[in-house]
Design a protein around this motif. Structure first.
Motif, PDB file in Angstrom:
ATOM      1  N   ALA A  47       6.666  19.049  25.114  1.00 40.02           N
ATOM      2  CA  ALA A  47       6.757  17.809  24.353  1.00 40.02           C
ATOM      3  C   ALA A  47       5.689  17.812  23.273  1.00 40.02           C
ATOM      4  O   ALA A  47       4.794  18.649  23.263  1.00 40.02           O
ATOM      5  CB  ALA A  47       6.569  16.608  25.275  1.00 40.02           C
ATOM      6  N   MET A  48       5.822  16.865  22.361  1.00 43.11           N
ATOM      7  CA  MET A  48       4.809  16.686  21.331  1.00 43.11           C
ATOM      8  C   MET A  48       4.411  15.222  21.313  1.00 43.11           C
ATOM      9  O   MET A  48       5.213  14.342  21.636  1.00 43.11           O
ATOM     10  CB  MET A  48       5.307  17.152  19.972  1.00 43.11           C
ATOM     11  N   TYR A  49       3.157  14.992  20.981  1.00 48.17           N
ATOM     12  CA  TYR A  49       2.619  13.641  20.881  1.00 48.17           C
ATOM     13  C   TYR A  49       1.911  13.498  19.541  1.00 48.17           C
ATOM     14  O   TYR A  49       1.155  14.384  19.132  1.00 48.17           O
ATOM     15  CB  TYR A  49       1.604  13.367  22.001  1.00 48.17           C
ATOM     16  N   ARG A  50       2.146  12.375  18.881  1.00 44.73           N
ATOM     17  CA  ARG A  50       1.476  12.092  17.608  1.00 44.73           C
ATOM     18  C   ARG A  50       0.224  11.280  17.917  1.00 44.73           C
ATOM     19  O   ARG A  50       0.280  10.057  18.061  1.00 44.73           O
ATOM     20  CB  ARG A  50       2.412  11.323  16.686  1.00 44.73           C
ATOM     21  N   VAL A  51      -0.899  11.945  17.990  1.00 47.50           N
ATOM     22  CA  VAL A  51      -2.149  11.300  18.394  1.00 47.50           C
ATOM     23  C   VAL A  51      -3.041  10.936  17.208  1.00 47.50           C
ATOM     24  O   VAL A  51      -4.025  10.233  17.383  1.00 47.50           O
ATOM     25  CB  VAL A  51      -2.943  12.181  19.393  1.00 47.50           C
ATOM     26  N   LYS A  53      -5.236  12.428  13.671  1.00 44.44           N
ATOM     27  CA  LYS A  53      -6.323  13.401  13.538  1.00 44.44           C
ATOM     28  C   LYS A  53      -7.601  12.954  14.249  1.00 44.44           C
ATOM     29  O   LYS A  53      -8.343  13.776  14.769  1.00 44.44           O
ATOM     30  CB  LYS A  53      -6.594  13.680  12.069  1.00 44.44           C
ATOM     31  N   GLU A  54      -7.809  11.628  14.322  1.00 46.20           N
ATOM     32  CA  GLU A  54      -9.023  11.111  14.970  1.00 46.20           C
ATOM     33  C   GLU A  54      -9.013  11.383  16.477  1.00 46.20           C
ATOM     34  O   GLU A  54     -10.075  11.477  17.093  1.00 46.20           O
ATOM     35  CB  GLU A  54      -9.153   9.605  14.738  1.00 46.20           C
ATOM     36  N   ASN A  55      -7.840  11.481  17.068  1.00 48.92           N
ATOM     37  CA  ASN A  55      -7.729  11.676  18.517  1.00 48.92           C
ATOM     38  C   ASN A  55      -7.416  13.116  18.925  1.00 48.92           C
ATOM     39  O   ASN A  55      -7.245  13.389  20.105  1.00 48.92           O
ATOM     40  CB  ASN A  55      -6.633  10.760  19.084  1.00 48.92           C
ATOM     41  N   GLU A  56      -7.347  14.021  17.955  1.00 53.86           N
ATOM     42  CA  GLU A  56      -6.975  15.407  18.269  1.00 53.86           C
ATOM     43  C   GLU A  56      -7.925  16.054  19.268  1.00 53.86           C
ATOM     44  O   GLU A  56      -7.483  16.697  20.216  1.00 53.86           O
ATOM     45  CB  GLU A  56      -6.921  16.266  17.003  1.00 53.86           C
ATOM     46  N   ALA A  57      -9.206  15.911  19.073  1.00 54.18           N
ATOM     47  CA  ALA A  57     -10.178  16.570  19.960  1.00 54.18           C
ATOM     48  C   ALA A  57     -10.013  16.076  21.395  1.00 54.18           C
ATOM     49  O   ALA A  57     -10.006  16.879  22.334  1.00 54.18           O
ATOM     50  CB  ALA A  57     -11.604  16.341  19.471  1.00 54.18           C
ATOM     51  N   ALA A  58      -9.862  14.779  21.569  1.00 54.22           N
ATOM     52  CA  ALA A  58      -9.665  14.222  22.913  1.00 54.22           C
ATOM     53  C   ALA A  58      -8.356  14.723  23.518  1.00 54.22           C
ATOM     54  O   ALA A  58      -8.297  15.057  24.702  1.00 54.22           O
ATOM     55  CB  ALA A  58      -9.675  12.697  22.862  1.00 54.22           C
ATOM     56  N   ALA A  59      -7.320  14.805  22.711  1.00 56.54           N
ATOM     57  CA  ALA A  59      -6.021  15.271  23.209  1.00 56.54           C
ATOM     58  C   ALA A  59      -6.075  16.752  23.581  1.00 56.54           C
ATOM     59  O   ALA A  59      -5.486  17.161  24.593  1.00 56.54           O
ATOM     60  CB  ALA A  59      -4.932  15.023  22.168  1.00 56.54           C
ATOM     61  N   LEU A  60      -6.765  17.544  22.800  1.00 58.48           N
ATOM     62  CA  LEU A  60      -6.857  18.977  23.085  1.00 58.48           C
ATOM     63  C   LEU A  60      -7.684  19.260  24.341  1.00 58.48           C
ATOM     64  O   LEU A  60      -7.583  20.354  24.906  1.00 58.48           O
ATOM     65  CB  LEU A  60      -7.429  19.729  21.885  1.00 58.48           C
ATOM     66  N   ALA A  61      -8.456  18.292  24.788  1.00 62.10           N
ATOM     67  CA  ALA A  61      -9.225  18.442  26.028  1.00 62.10           C
ATOM     68  C   ALA A  61      -8.343  18.251  27.266  1.00 62.10           C
ATOM     69  O   ALA A  61      -8.761  18.581  28.370  1.00 62.10           O
ATOM     70  CB  ALA A  61     -10.377  17.443  26.053  1.00 62.10           C
ATOM     71  N   VAL A  62      -7.136  17.751  27.086  1.00 60.81           N
ATOM     72  CA  VAL A  62      -6.194  17.566  28.196  1.00 60.81           C
ATOM     73  C   VAL A  62      -5.629  18.930  28.581  1.00 60.81           C
ATOM     74  O   VAL A  62      -5.135  19.660  27.722  1.00 60.81           O
ATOM     75  CB  VAL A  62      -5.052  16.596  27.793  1.00 60.81           C
ATOM     76  N   PRO A  63      -5.705  19.310  29.858  1.00 61.75           N
ATOM     77  CA  PRO A  63      -5.172  20.614  30.272  1.00 61.75           C
ATOM     78  C   PRO A  63      -3.686  20.766  29.907  1.00 61.75           C
ATOM     79  O   PRO A  63      -2.877  19.880  30.164  1.00 61.75           O
ATOM     80  CB  PRO A  63      -5.350  20.609  31.795  1.00 61.75           C
ATOM     81  N   GLY A  64      -3.375  21.872  29.253  1.00 58.45           N
ATOM     82  CA  GLY A  64      -2.003  22.153  28.861  1.00 58.45           C
ATOM     83  C   GLY A  64      -1.650  21.683  27.463  1.00 58.45           C
ATOM     84  O   GLY A  64      -0.539  21.911  26.994  1.00 58.45           O
ATOM     85  N   LEU A  96      -0.114  10.059  26.098  1.00 54.26           N
ATOM     86  CA  LEU A  96       0.620   8.888  25.644  1.00 54.26           C
ATOM     87  C   LEU A  96      -0.348   7.787  25.211  1.00 54.26           C
ATOM     88  O   LEU A  96      -0.129   7.129  24.192  1.00 54.26           O
ATOM     89  CB  LEU A  96       1.568   8.386  26.734  1.00 54.26           C
ATOM     90  N   HIS A  97      -1.413   7.607  25.958  1.00 56.56           N
ATOM     91  CA  HIS A  97      -2.423   6.601  25.586  1.00 56.56           C
ATOM     92  C   HIS A  97      -2.991   6.898  24.195  1.00 56.56           C
ATOM     93  O   HIS A  97      -3.110   6.003  23.354  1.00 56.56           O
ATOM     94  CB  HIS A  97      -3.539   6.562  26.628  1.00 56.56           C
ATOM     95  N   LEU A  98      -3.351   8.149  23.953  1.00 57.40           N
ATOM     96  CA  LEU A  98      -3.907   8.535  22.650  1.00 57.40           C
ATOM     97  C   LEU A  98      -2.878   8.353  21.534  1.00 57.40           C
ATOM     98  O   LEU A  98      -3.210   7.904  20.433  1.00 57.40           O
ATOM     99  CB  LEU A  98      -4.410   9.979  22.690  1.00 57.40           C
ATOM    100  N   ALA A  99      -1.623   8.692  21.819  1.00 57.74           N
ATOM    101  CA  ALA A  99      -0.565   8.519  20.819  1.00 57.74           C
ATOM    102  C   ALA A  99      -0.346   7.036  20.517  1.00 57.74           C
ATOM    103  O   ALA A  99      -0.226   6.646  19.350  1.00 57.74           O
ATOM    104  CB  ALA A  99       0.722   9.176  21.296  1.00 57.74           C
ATOM    105  N   LEU A 100      -0.302   6.210  21.547  1.00 59.43           N
ATOM    106  CA  LEU A 100      -0.127   4.769  21.331  1.00 59.43           C
ATOM    107  C   LEU A 100      -1.313   4.178  20.571  1.00 59.43           C
ATOM    108  O   LEU A 100      -1.137   3.309  19.705  1.00 59.43           O
ATOM    109  CB  LEU A 100       0.045   4.045  22.658  1.00 59.43           C
ATOM    110  N   GLU A 101      -2.504   4.646  20.900  1.00 62.88           N
ATOM    111  CA  GLU A 101      -3.697   4.173  20.218  1.00 62.88           C
ATOM    112  C   GLU A 101      -3.582   4.409  18.715  1.00 62.88           C
ATOM    113  O   GLU A 101      -4.004   3.571  17.906  1.00 62.88           O
ATOM    114  CB  GLU A 101      -4.924   4.893  20.786  1.00 62.88           C
ATOM    115  N   TYR A 102      -3.003   5.532  18.339  1.00 63.56           N
ATOM    116  CA  TYR A 102      -2.859   5.844  16.918  1.00 63.56           C
ATOM    117  C   TYR A 102      -1.641   5.161  16.300  1.00 63.56           C
ATOM    118  O   TYR A 102      -1.741   4.479  15.282  1.00 63.56           O
ATOM    119  CB  TYR A 102      -2.768   7.363  16.707  1.00 63.56           C
TER     120      TYR A 102
END
Length: 109
Positions: A47-51, A53-64, A96-102
């Motif tokens: 899947a893909m999530y639109r997080v 650019k501000e949330n990319e680092a946090a999203a990339l810390a999620v395993p997988g 999903l939380h990061l995507a919704l936040e953005y």
């Protein structure tokens, strides 16, 4: 369509409580639009999530999770969630939380 039906159902269940959501076929998969803005979607390998650019680092810390690169070029603000991330409810919830936040900061279309 070139997407995983099981992942589609999983993602659809994760989104069940959201208002203003609609599905749109694109990129050989299904995208979920929130108030007209792309939120997330499913493709053959995950899947893909639109997080954003501000949330990319946090999203990339999620395993997988890894940077999204459909065409070989990185898509800033988008994250690719592979099988490891999609199999873990907490990983999907975090993305999903990061995507919704953005996406909820974007004006409706």
């Amino acid at each position: 369509m070139a997407y995983d039906e099981g992942l589609y159902e999983l993602l659809k269940d994760d989104l069940a409580d959201l208002q203003g959501l609609e599905e749109k076929r694109m990129f050989g998969g299904v995208a979920f639009m929130l108030n007209g803005n792309m939120l997330c979607g499913v493709h053959m390998d995950g899947a893909m999530y639109r997080v954003g650019k501000e949330n990319e680092a946090a999203a990339l810390a999620v395993p997988g999770a890894k940077p999204m690169a459909f065409t070989g070029r990185r898509m800033g603000g988008f994250i690719d969630a592979g099988p490891e991330a999609m199999a873990a409810e907490d990983a999907r919830a975090a993305l999903l939380h990061l995507a919704l936040e953005y996406v909820t900061t974007l004006p409706p279309k």
